[in-house]
Motif scaffolding. Sequence first.
Motif, short mmCIF file in Angstrom:
data_model
loop_
_atom_site.label_atom_id
_atom_site.label_comp_id
_atom_site.label_asym_id
_atom_site.label_seq_id
_atom_site.Cartn_x
_atom_site.Cartn_y
_atom_site.Cartn_z
N CYS A 202 7.26 1.17 3.68
CA CYS A 202 6.21 2.04 4.11
C CYS A 202 6.75 2.98 5.10
N CYS B 137 5.05 2.28 8.99
CA CYS B 137 5.45 0.99 9.80
C CYS B 137 6.87 0.38 9.34
N CYS C 277 2.08 1.75 3.08
CA CYS C 277 1.20 0.67 2.78
C CYS C 277 -0.48 0.80 2.63
N CYS D 243 -1.41 1.26 6.52
CA CYS D 243 -1.11 2.27 7.11
C CYS D 243 -1.88 3.80 6.37
ZN ZN Z 1 2.69 0.59 6.57
#
Ligand code: ZN
Length: 183
Positions: A92, A95, A127, A130
Amino acid sequence: MIPSILKLDKGGMPVAWIRWQTAATLYARKRVCWEAGEERFVVRGGTCARTGRVSELRIGSIIAVADRSRRFEGSAPLLTNRTLFQRDHNLCMYCGNQFSPGLLTRDHVVPASRGGSSAWENCVTACRHCNQRKDDRTPEEAGMKLLAIPYTPNLAEYLILSNRRIMADQMEFLLSFARKKAA
Ligand SMILES: [Zn+2]
């Protein structure tokens, strides 16, 4: 099962993956200038009616071919979720955590609803969490930092992304053409 053969132009630039049957035709037409890989595959052809001998052909894993194949310079590889997630190594880009592809989404850095394009330079792997948190905002508006600048893969990188069965010598060859990542 013979893996795909990596085709180069006669200058040694990677061009495409081809099936061994196509490679065999190129050998028969004497279009193969040189070989770069370490692997060789022996395929058996027909039996000669006159001598009774079975013809054999050795196909290299990386072959340079003299033809008019283009290098696809300037044209971007197809952007799919699979190639996008592979470009970003299933990470991701917000993050930094790694997920299985089923848990990842495609995020438009500038949201599509705000005129953001679906080009490589505006898409990153995110992800679900997020992506939901970012919502219909730019990273700045959402207070989220992008971990890497999205980029369009070059042809060597695209060839790496588009084949799941790459032999070690082919991978080594392609990696020498991949863009050096900024540290
Ligand atoms: Zn993420």
